[in-house]
Scaffold this active site. Structure first.
Site, PDB file in Angstrom:
ATOM      1  N   HIS A   1       0.794  -1.221   0.000  1.00 35.95           N
ATOM      2  CA  HIS A   1       0.000   0.000   0.000  1.00 35.95           C
ATOM      3  C   HIS A   1       0.825   1.269   0.000  1.00 35.95           C
ATOM      4  O   HIS A   1       0.265   2.341  -0.194  1.00 35.95           O
ATOM      5  CB  HIS A   1      -1.005  -0.025   1.160  1.00 35.95           C
ATOM      6  CG  HIS A   1      -2.168  -0.908   0.856  1.00 35.95           C
ATOM      7  ND1 HIS A   1      -2.047  -2.277   0.787  1.00 35.95           N
ATOM      8  CD2 HIS A   1      -3.453  -0.635   0.538  1.00 35.95           C
ATOM      9  CE1 HIS A   1      -3.221  -2.794   0.466  1.00 35.95           C
ATOM     10  NE2 HIS A   1      -4.083  -1.826   0.306  1.00 35.95           N
TER      11      HIS A   1
ATOM     12  N   SER B   1      -0.792  -0.834  -5.927  1.00 32.02           N
ATOM     13  CA  SER B   1      -0.667  -1.980  -6.829  1.00 32.02           C
ATOM     14  C   SER B   1       0.022  -1.570  -8.124  1.00 32.02           C
ATOM     15  O   SER B   1      -0.161  -0.462  -8.619  1.00 32.02           O
ATOM     16  CB  SER B   1      -2.053  -2.523  -7.179  1.00 32.02           C
ATOM     17  OG  SER B   1      -2.688  -3.019  -6.030  1.00 32.02           O
TER      18      SER B   1
ATOM     19  N   LYS C   1     -15.076  -7.597  -8.238  1.00 28.80           N
ATOM     20  CA  LYS C   1     -14.328  -8.375  -9.223  1.00 28.80           C
ATOM     21  C   LYS C   1     -13.691  -9.605  -8.559  1.00 28.80           C
ATOM     22  O   LYS C   1     -13.748 -10.717  -9.081  1.00 28.80           O
ATOM     23  CB  LYS C   1     -13.253  -7.491  -9.855  1.00 28.80           C
ATOM     24  CG  LYS C   1     -12.577  -8.129 -11.046  1.00 28.80           C
ATOM     25  CD  LYS C   1     -11.793  -7.092 -11.853  1.00 28.80           C
ATOM     26  CE  LYS C   1     -11.136  -7.761 -13.039  1.00 28.80           C
ATOM     27  NZ  LYS C   1     -10.859  -6.849 -14.152  1.00 28.80           N
ATOM     28  N   ASP C   2     -13.104  -9.387  -7.377  1.00 29.71           N
ATOM     29  CA  ASP C   2     -12.493 -10.505  -6.651  1.00 29.71           C
ATOM     30  C   ASP C   2     -13.539 -11.544  -6.260  1.00 29.71           C
ATOM     31  O   ASP C   2     -13.279 -12.746  -6.292  1.00 29.71           O
ATOM     32  CB  ASP C   2     -11.780 -10.003  -5.387  1.00 29.71           C
ATOM     33  CG  ASP C   2     -10.421  -9.396  -5.719  1.00 29.71           C
ATOM     34  OD1 ASP C   2     -10.027  -9.450  -6.901  1.00 29.71           O
ATOM     35  OD2 ASP C   2      -9.755  -8.882  -4.808  1.00 29.71           O
TER      36      ASP C   2
ATOM     37  N   GLU D   1       5.277 -33.978  -3.379  1.00 34.78           N
ATOM     38  CA  GLU D   1       4.065 -33.327  -3.846  1.00 34.78           C
ATOM     39  C   GLU D   1       4.383 -32.537  -5.108  1.00 34.78           C
ATOM     40  O   GLU D   1       5.519 -32.085  -5.302  1.00 34.78           O
ATOM     41  CB  GLU D   1       3.561 -32.379  -2.755  1.00 34.78           C
ATOM     42  CG  GLU D   1       3.102 -33.108  -1.510  1.00 34.78           C
ATOM     43  CD  GLU D   1       1.691 -33.614  -1.631  1.00 34.78           C
ATOM     44  OE1 GLU D   1       1.516 -34.713  -2.180  1.00 34.78           O
ATOM     45  OE2 GLU D   1       0.765 -32.919  -1.180  1.00 34.78           O
TER      46      GLU D   1
HETATM   47  C1  HEM Z   1      -0.304 -22.599   5.088  1.00 35.23           C
HETATM   48  C2  HEM Z   1      -1.296 -23.338   5.448  1.00 35.23           C
HETATM   49  C3  HEM Z   1      -1.289 -24.863   5.444  1.00 35.23           C
HETATM   50  C4  HEM Z   1      -0.856 -25.734   4.475  1.00 35.23           C
HETATM   51  C5  HEM Z   1      -0.222 -25.384   3.129  1.00 35.23           C
HETATM   52  C6  HEM Z   1      -1.081 -27.080   4.979  1.00 35.23           C
HETATM   53  C7  HEM Z   1      -0.767 -28.255   4.289  1.00 35.23           C
HETATM   54  C8  HEM Z   1      -1.017 -29.540   4.733  1.00 35.23           C
HETATM   55  C9  HEM Z   1      -0.821 -30.752   3.971  1.00 35.23           C
HETATM   56  C10 HEM Z   1      -0.247 -30.826   2.553  1.00 35.23           C
HETATM   57  C11 HEM Z   1      -1.218 -31.799   4.733  1.00 35.23           C
HETATM   58  C12 HEM Z   1      -1.239 -33.286   4.339  1.00 35.23           C
HETATM   59  C13 HEM Z   1      -2.628 -33.644   3.910  1.00 35.23           C
HETATM   60  C14 HEM Z   1      -2.788 -35.117   3.633  1.00 35.23           C
HETATM   61  O1  HEM Z   1      -2.156 -35.607   2.688  1.00 35.23           O
HETATM   62  O2  HEM Z   1      -3.545 -35.738   4.360  1.00 35.23           O
HETATM   63  C15 HEM Z   1      -1.643 -31.283   5.996  1.00 35.23           C
HETATM   64  C16 HEM Z   1      -2.100 -32.063   7.045  1.00 35.23           C
HETATM   65  C17 HEM Z   1      -2.505 -31.576   8.273  1.00 35.23           C
HETATM   66  N1  HEM Z   1      -2.578 -30.231   8.633  1.00 35.23           N
HETATM   67 FE1  HEM Z   1      -2.131 -28.640   7.436  1.00 35.23          FE
HETATM   68  N2  HEM Z   1      -1.639 -27.005   6.231  1.00 35.23           N
HETATM   69  C18 HEM Z   1      -1.780 -25.670   6.554  1.00 35.23           C
HETATM   70  C19 HEM Z   1      -2.304 -25.180   7.731  1.00 35.23           C
HETATM   71  C20 HEM Z   1      -2.639 -25.944   8.844  1.00 35.23           C
HETATM   72  C21 HEM Z   1      -3.014 -25.430  10.137  1.00 35.23           C
HETATM   73  C22 HEM Z   1      -3.093 -23.957  10.495  1.00 35.23           C
HETATM   74  C23 HEM Z   1      -3.248 -26.510  10.953  1.00 35.23           C
HETATM   75  C24 HEM Z   1      -3.652 -26.555  12.428  1.00 35.23           C
HETATM   76  C25 HEM Z   1      -4.188 -25.590  13.055  1.00 35.23           C
HETATM   77  C26 HEM Z   1      -3.048 -27.705  10.181  1.00 35.23           C
HETATM   78  C27 HEM Z   1      -3.236 -29.013  10.649  1.00 35.23           C
HETATM   79  C28 HEM Z   1      -3.034 -30.173   9.933  1.00 35.23           C
HETATM   80  C29 HEM Z   1      -3.256 -31.525  10.420  1.00 35.23           C
HETATM   81  C30 HEM Z   1      -3.750 -31.932  11.823  1.00 35.23           C
HETATM   82  C31 HEM Z   1      -2.916 -32.393   9.380  1.00 35.23           C
HETATM   83  C32 HEM Z   1      -2.950 -33.952   9.425  1.00 35.23           C
HETATM   84  C33 HEM Z   1      -4.238 -34.524   8.991  1.00 35.23           C
HETATM   85  C34 HEM Z   1      -4.244 -34.881   7.528  1.00 35.23           C
HETATM   86  O3  HEM Z   1      -3.273 -35.450   7.038  1.00 35.23           O
HETATM   87  O4  HEM Z   1      -5.249 -34.588   6.862  1.00 35.23           O
HETATM   88  N3  HEM Z   1      -2.675 -27.332   8.915  1.00 35.23           N
HETATM   89  N4  HEM Z   1      -1.523 -29.900   5.978  1.00 35.23           N
END
Ligand code: HEM
Ligand code: FES
Lengths: 180, 422
Positions: free
Chosen positions: B219, B223, B247-248, B291
């Site tokens: 800002h 932009s 638009k968004d 991945e």
């Molecule tokens: C930038 C944001 C985030 C990204 C890019 C992300 C990405 C991922 C990915 C790629 C997996 C594996 C999914 C699978 O193959 O099952 C995963 C699993 C998990 N994430 Fe995240 N996550 C994010 C934010 C969060 C946050 C904020 C939490 C908790 C407050 C969280 C909790 C979990 C848990 C408990 C799992 C395991 C369960 C599962 O495999 O489905 N994630 N996450």
């Protein structure tokens, strides 16, 4: 602070500088000593370090067979080598190698090859090609990025920098070996 | 951000605004108080889409944690429990796992948009840095999240990636010490899973913090826009609300439809079947692939025959984006007026996708059936060389040599000209 003060207290400026630096140094040491526990807690804990060594009975392993056992969370290969394999390992001693080693230095007893079954590139478990002496080197092939190990676990081709690591081990008798 | 002309209408609103001017802050950053260039196209939609995805990941993540257990003996089972027993657990997990992919799609488009239209150029360098920091944090977050379900790919992905740091073996045993510190043991194991869980929860909130800085840095200059020229007079700008909020919102609607298609109709298409097998430290799956969003960098890693230099090349391939503002010496921002730059940009994009494709192949796999056949390793090397040449040779030279097309004097003028023609 006015200009007058500065002239009047000139020698005090050095005194103040000293205090300033001293405070900084003490602060830095303090922060560092607090930071260390915060980092060191990440290192292997006492129970992990205490993880016992394993004793393996190798008598049931026939010639030409490999077993894998789990030690410290990693597989350890124990291969009962054939005469032919040992001969091949020795005969290739002078071939070009990434991490040159003699076959004789790879095993305490040439017929028992004991190695950590973890590719020294990035840690995958190499696949066993020993049975049919397949591939160019007749040893192990890592599926992850294509490293090839020979019949003595020496790295011959691919991105891995070192031969398969040898764990510490000791023969307790002719048929038992203690790893770790 | 900064001073605002916001005037609350209600008495309570005024009372509150005097004590905490947060509504004014919102008004001047995302509301009618922020004036944006009038000519932003749909490529400018992807910033807000990324913000949306961050919120989706945090919401679904917090819900998953209510049912997930970070322990090697229970993690895999607890994820199956989420899938089978928890009410709508499958929805939460599929939204979260596909959400990570969608988040990366959106962020890649967002970054490429910046590259094409020269948004990284002065005065937006710090804005560009903050974006790259967010991207790096996302890579770390996605990687650690993928470990949590504790399947075969989780385990072996974690093993391969953490082992990268063992390449920094500058004195005897240093590499190993780094690894033991990372793992909390002698291999990827329970301590590793637990610390990844802790950090996977934390990092998204750090990302929120950096996003706030990112928007703050946005800002000050405002932009960029498809023409890449500075927005000057009031004729060049329109209020963010209602114009770009609308638009968004339209773009978001389309995006959600596509997102839903994945979640409901092909939830496992971006995953690996091997991850439905519980982690086993004794057996490496025959084919480890990260991945999709890491694949181009994985190919660069594999292309270098030396372990340390492979790792360095891989890190460098991302860090090099930080110096882009100085590699590019052109006075014109937008590739609209830089035909050669635009050409090489598209070539770079095609090459990057090709690198990603090669990432899924074994090094010895024959890709092109010509002569003796060309394998993935050779092609990966060629594509990696081009990747770096783009930054180190092509951009610096082309940006300084190229004769640019005439740039319009103002945004308003170009809009009027376009109307006359069309
Ligand atoms: C930038 C944001 C985030 C990204 C890019 C992300 C990405 C991922 C990915 C790629 C997996 C594996 C999914 C699978 O193959 O099952 C995963 C699993 C998990 N994430 Fe995240 N996550 C994010 C934010 C969060 C946050 C904020 C939490 C908790 C407050 C969280 C909790 C979990 C848990 C408990 C799992 C395991 C369960 C599962 O495999 O489905 N994630 N996450
Ligand atoms: S881990 Fe074995 S070749 Fe990379």
């Amino acid at each position: 602070m006015t200009t007058n003060d500065q002239i009047e207290h000139e020698e005090e400026v050095t005194r103040r500088n000293f205090l300033y630096v001293a405070t900084g140094v003490v602060g830095a040491v303090g922060v560092a000593s607090v930071a260390w526990p915060l980092v060191d807690q990440m290192n292997p804990s006492a129970d992990v370090l205490a993880m016992a060594s394993v004793e393996v009975d190798i008598s049931p392993i026939p010639v030409g067979q490999t077993i894998s056992i789990l030690w410290r969370g990693k597989p350890v290969f124990i291969r009962h080598r054939t005469e032919k394999e040992i001969a091949r390992g020795v005969s290739e001693n002078n071939d070009p190698m990434i991490d040159p080693a003699d076959d004789q230095d790879r095993a305490q007893k040439p017929e028992w090859l004991i190695m950590i079954g973890i590719c020294t590139h990035l840690g995958c478990v190499p696949l066993d090609n020993t049975e049919f002496q397949s591939g160019d080197y007749g040893g192990w092939y890592c599926p992850c990025h294509g490293s090839e190990y020979d019949i003595a676990g020496r790295i011959r081709k691919g991105p891995a920098p070192r031969n398969l690591d040898l764990p510490k081990y000791k023969y307790l008798s002719d048929t038992t070996v203690k790893i770790g | 951000m900064g001073s605002s002309t916001y005037m609350p209408k209600s008495k309570v609103g005024k009372w509150f605004e005097e004590r905490l001017p947060i509504m004014g802050l919102m008004h001047s950053t995302l509301g009618a108080g922020y004036n944006a260039p009038r000519n932003l196209n749909y490529w400018w939609n992807f910033g807000s889409l990324a913000g949306f995805m961050l919120v989706v990941q945090i919401l679904t993540g917090i819900i998953l944690v209510m049912h997930y257990t970070p322990n090697v003996d229970l993690a895999f089972r607890s994820v199956e429990h989420i899938m089978r027993d928890v009410n709508y657990g499958w929805l939460m997990r599929y939204t979260h796992s596909n959400g990570a992919s969608m988040f990366f799609v959106v962020v890649y488009v967002h970054i490429l948009r910046g590259m094409y239209f020269g948004s990284y150029k002065s005065p937006r360098e710090v804005l560009w840095f903050l974006g790259l920091v967010i991207y790096l944090l996302m890579m770390a977050t996605g990687f650690m999240g993928y470990v949590l379900p504790w399947g075969q790919m989780s385990f072996w992905g974690a093993t391969v990636i953490t082992n990268l740091f063992g390449a920094f073996d500058f004195y005897n045993g240093m590499g190993e010490s780094i690894l033991h510190l990372l793992w909390g043991g002698f291999s990827v194991d329970n301590p590793t899973l637990q610390r990844f869980f802790s950090l996977h929860y934390l990092f998204p909130f750090i990302i929120v913090g950096v996003v706030i800085l990112h928007i703050w840095a946005l800002h000050l200059p405002g932009s960029n826009n498809p023409l890449g020229i500075d927005a000057k007079g009031p004729g060049d700008k329109i209020p963010f609300h209602p114009y770009y909020t609308a638009k968004d919102a339209l773009g978001l609607s389309f995006f959600i439809v596509i997102f839903a298609l994945f979640v409901f109709y092909m939830p496992n298409i971006m995953g690996e079947p091997d991850n439905y097998i519980e982690a086993n430290p004794m057996v490496t799956p025959s084919h480890i692939v990260p991945e999709w969003y890491y694949l181009p960098f994985y190919t660069i890693l594999k292309a270098v025959p030396d372990k340390l230099f492979g790792v360095i090349a891989m890190f460098f391939s991302i860090l090099i984006f930080f110096v882009l503002p100085w590699l590019d010496g052109s006075k014109v921002r937008s590739a609209k007026f830089r035909p050669a730059t635009a050409f090489f940009f598209w070539l770079f994009l095609v090459n990057a996708i090709f690198l990603g494709y090669l990432g899924t192949k074994l090094p010895s796999e024959i890709i092109i059936n010509m002569g003796g056949g060309i394998d993935a390793l050779t092609l990966g090397r060629i594509a990696s060389v081009f990747y770096f040449a783009y930054f180190i040779v092509i951009i610096p030279v082309v940006s300084r040599m190229e004769t640019t097309k005439p740039v319009p004097t103002s945004i308003a003028q170009s809009v009027l000209d376009a109307r006359k023609e069309g």
